[in-house]
Design a protein around this motif. Structure first.
Motif, PDB file in Angstrom:
ATOM      1  N   GLN A 125       0.828  -1.210   0.000  1.00 54.82           N
ATOM      2  CA  GLN A 125       0.000   0.000   0.000  1.00 54.82           C
ATOM      3  C   GLN A 125       0.859   1.255   0.000  1.00 54.82           C
ATOM      4  OE1 GLN A 125      -2.050   1.075   3.631  1.00 54.82           O
ATOM      5  NE2 GLN A 125      -0.903  -0.430   4.813  1.00 54.82           N
ATOM      6  N   HIS A 126       2.038   1.182   0.616  1.00 59.85           N
ATOM      7  CA  HIS A 126       2.908   2.343   0.671  1.00 59.85           C
ATOM      8  C   HIS A 126       3.434   2.705  -0.713  1.00 59.85           C
ATOM      9  CE1 HIS A 126       3.382   0.419   4.771  1.00 59.85           C
ATOM     10  NE2 HIS A 126       2.814   1.566   5.030  1.00 59.85           N
ATOM     11  N   VAL A 127       3.752   1.693  -1.508  1.00 59.56           N
ATOM     12  CA  VAL A 127       4.247   1.939  -2.861  1.00 59.56           C
ATOM     13  C   VAL A 127       3.127   2.425  -3.766  1.00 59.56           C
ATOM     14  CG1 VAL A 127       5.278   0.855  -4.895  1.00 59.56           C
ATOM     15  CG2 VAL A 127       6.145   0.312  -2.627  1.00 59.56           C
ATOM     16  N   LYS A 128       1.966   1.834  -3.626  1.00 61.18           N
ATOM     17  CA  LYS A 128       0.824   2.264  -4.447  1.00 61.18           C
ATOM     18  C   LYS A 128       0.475   3.723  -4.152  1.00 61.18           C
ATOM     19  CE  LYS A 128      -2.536   1.281  -7.410  1.00 61.18           C
ATOM     20  NZ  LYS A 128      -3.295   2.531  -7.472  1.00 61.18           N
ATOM     21  N   THR A 129       0.479   4.112  -2.884  1.00 61.10           N
ATOM     22  CA  THR A 129       0.193   5.498  -2.524  1.00 61.10           C
ATOM     23  C   THR A 129       1.248   6.430  -3.100  1.00 61.10           C
ATOM     24  OG1 THR A 129      -0.901   4.798  -0.489  1.00 61.10           O
ATOM     25  CG2 THR A 129      -0.171   7.082  -0.594  1.00 61.10           C
ATOM     26  N   TRP A 130       2.513   6.023  -3.008  1.00 59.57           N
ATOM     27  CA  TRP A 130       3.611   6.818  -3.576  1.00 59.57           C
ATOM     28  C   TRP A 130       3.433   6.973  -5.078  1.00 59.57           C
ATOM     29  CZ3 TRP A 130       7.198   4.590  -7.031  1.00 59.57           C
ATOM     30  CH2 TRP A 130       8.255   5.430  -7.418  1.00 59.57           C
ATOM     31  N   PHE A 131       3.176   5.874  -5.783  1.00 59.58           N
ATOM     32  CA  PHE A 131       3.027   5.938  -7.234  1.00 59.58           C
ATOM     33  C   PHE A 131       1.853   6.834  -7.615  1.00 59.58           C
ATOM     34  CE2 PHE A 131       1.049   4.638 -11.173  1.00 59.58           C
ATOM     35  CZ  PHE A 131       2.115   4.639 -12.061  1.00 59.58           C
ATOM     36  N   ASP A 132       0.708   6.623  -6.967  1.00 59.51           N
ATOM     37  CA  ASP A 132      -0.480   7.400  -7.326  1.00 59.51           C
ATOM     38  C   ASP A 132      -0.242   8.895  -7.175  1.00 59.51           C
ATOM     39  OD1 ASP A 132      -1.942   5.156  -7.970  1.00 59.51           O
ATOM     40  OD2 ASP A 132      -2.971   5.035  -6.038  1.00 59.51           O
ATOM     41  N   LEU A 133       0.402   9.287  -6.076  1.00 54.93           N
ATOM     42  CA  LEU A 133       0.622  10.709  -5.850  1.00 54.93           C
ATOM     43  C   LEU A 133       1.643  11.271  -6.840  1.00 54.93           C
ATOM     44  CD1 LEU A 133      -0.187  13.133  -4.215  1.00 54.93           C
ATOM     45  CD2 LEU A 133       1.544  12.534  -2.512  1.00 54.93           C
ATOM     46  N   ALA A 134       2.728  10.548  -7.077  1.00 56.90           N
ATOM     47  CA  ALA A 134       3.707  11.010  -8.066  1.00 56.90           C
ATOM     48  C   ALA A 134       3.075  11.121  -9.449  1.00 56.90           C
ATOM     49  CB  ALA A 134       4.903  10.054  -8.102  1.00 56.90           C
ATOM     50  N   TYR A 135       2.204  10.187  -9.764  1.00 57.53           N
ATOM     51  CA  TYR A 135       1.538  10.137 -11.069  1.00 57.53           C
ATOM     52  C   TYR A 135       0.562  11.300 -11.251  1.00 57.53           C
ATOM     53  CZ  TYR A 135      -0.384   7.591 -15.138  1.00 57.53           C
ATOM     54  OH  TYR A 135      -0.762   7.191 -16.395  1.00 57.53           O
ATOM     55  N   ALA A 136       0.233  11.976 -10.171  1.00 58.63           N
ATOM     56  CA  ALA A 136      -0.634  13.149 -10.254  1.00 58.63           C
ATOM     57  C   ALA A 136       0.116  14.362 -10.795  1.00 58.63           C
ATOM     58  CB  ALA A 136      -1.221  13.473  -8.874  1.00 58.63           C
ATOM     59  N   ASP A 137       1.451  14.287 -10.859  1.00 58.34           N
ATOM     60  CA  ASP A 137       2.227  15.377 -11.436  1.00 58.34           C
ATOM     61  C   ASP A 137       2.186  15.245 -12.962  1.00 58.34           C
ATOM     62  OD1 ASP A 137       4.821  16.595 -12.606  1.00 58.34           O
ATOM     63  OD2 ASP A 137       4.735  17.412 -10.576  1.00 58.34           O
ATOM     64  N   PRO A 138       1.805  16.294 -13.675  1.00 59.51           N
ATOM     65  CA  PRO A 138       1.639  16.172 -15.129  1.00 59.51           C
ATOM     66  C   PRO A 138       2.906  15.830 -15.889  1.00 59.51           C
ATOM     67  CG  PRO A 138       1.490  18.484 -14.426  1.00 59.51           C
ATOM     68  CD  PRO A 138       1.456  17.634 -13.186  1.00 59.51           C
ATOM     69  N   ARG A 139       4.077  16.058 -15.304  1.00 60.28           N
ATOM     70  CA  ARG A 139       5.324  15.748 -16.001  1.00 60.28           C
ATOM     71  C   ARG A 139       5.564  14.255 -16.132  1.00 60.28           C
ATOM     72  NH1 ARG A 139       9.304  18.827 -12.220  1.00 60.28           N
ATOM     73  NH2 ARG A 139       7.762  18.037 -10.736  1.00 60.28           N
ATOM     74  N   ILE A 140       4.976  13.471 -15.215  1.00 65.03           N
ATOM     75  CA  ILE A 140       5.120  12.010 -15.285  1.00 65.03           C
ATOM     76  C   ILE A 140       3.758  11.334 -15.177  1.00 65.03           C
ATOM     77  CG2 ILE A 140       7.475  12.022 -14.387  1.00 65.03           C
ATOM     78  CD1 ILE A 140       6.363  11.187 -11.671  1.00 65.03           C
ATOM     79  N   GLY A 141       2.704  12.102 -15.384  1.00 60.81           N
ATOM     80  CA  GLY A 141       1.353  11.581 -15.296  1.00 60.81           C
ATOM     81  C   GLY A 141       0.890  10.960 -16.602  1.00 60.81           C
ATOM     82  N   PRO A 142      -0.407  10.733 -16.745  1.00 60.86           N
ATOM     83  CA  PRO A 142      -0.948  10.064 -17.938  1.00 60.86           C
ATOM     84  C   PRO A 142      -0.496  10.728 -19.233  1.00 60.86           C
ATOM     85  CG  PRO A 142      -2.639  10.265 -16.254  1.00 60.86           C
ATOM     86  CD  PRO A 142      -1.464  11.046 -15.761  1.00 60.86           C
ATOM     87  N   GLY A 143       0.117   9.938 -20.105  1.00 59.46           N
ATOM     88  CA  GLY A 143       0.553  10.427 -21.399  1.00 59.46           C
ATOM     89  C   GLY A 143       1.900  11.125 -21.401  1.00 59.46           C
TER      90      GLY A 143
END
Length: 218
Positions: free
Chosen positions: A103-121
């Protein structure tokens, strides 16, 4: 040259994933001029789970109406992305917990993925050399009683290699609980073999990581 290292074990003193990660890091450092390591330990200093939703909704909320939680979520998402984008290579050590992604890694990934520089696309991390170290208490290989029960490694590979586009190598060790679980006593010789093989692979992976970084800088 800089390495970003993420650790996720909740028991650092006895962590098999951290021990393998140490071997990767040591081999990398020995082959790298002026090595620098930036660390984040989500196992012992977890990221609050509510910050992901806050960061996502922040962008859809008028600035004057944004909450402190939303601002904190966005700020941490930016910081997490910065850690990844500023590194020349990545090392992630992630144990299998309860047959799934920590869960700690999933939370980390999800939050980092919210940054548009490394987010969807986004392709901000494409081609970055990386090593994923993952350990399994038992064995979930084809033909074993729990074949297919590892729901962590596949997801991690998909997220890191296919979503972020990392140049990823996976170092895996299984049967880590063989010496602690009496029911697995007959598997201890095999567990020792798997440990030795994983440790050798970890050292080689560290050396390859250094070469990949040097090639990218050339």
């Amino acid at each position: 040259m800089s390495l970003f290292r993420l650790d996720a074990s909740i028991m650092p003193a006895t962590s098999a994933s951290r021990a393998l990660g140490d071997l990767v890091e040591q081999a990398w450092a020995q082959a790298t001029p002026e090595p620098q390591v930036r660390r984040r330990d989500v196992g012992t200093s977890p990221i609050p789970a509510d910050l992901w939703a806050a960061a996502v909704t922040e962008g859809f909320t008028p600035e004057a109406e944004r909450t402190d939680l939303q601002r904190r979520g966005r700020a941490l998402a930016t910081a997490l992305a910065d850690e990844l984008l500023e590194a020349d290579a990545l090392l992630l050590t992630v144990p299998l917990y309860n047959y799934g992604v920590s869960q700690h890694v999933k939370t980390w990934f999800d939050l980092a993925y919210a940054d548009p520089r490394i987010g969807p696309g986004a392709t901000g991390l494409a081609g970055t050399p990386a090593v994923l170290v993952t350990v399994l208490g038992g064995s979930y290989a084809p033909g074993t009683p729990k074949d297919g029960w590892d729901h962590s490694t596949g997801w991690l590979e998909r997220a890191l290699r296919d979503v972020w586009g990392l140049d990823l190598e996976v170092v895996q060790r299984d049967l880590t609980l063989a010496h602690a679980n009496p029911a697995m006593a007959q598997l201890r010789p095999l567990a020792d073999e798997r440990q030795a093989a994983a440790e050798e692979q970890a050292a080689v992976a560290g050396e390859r990581l250094a070469r990949a970084m040097a090639g990218a800088r050339a």
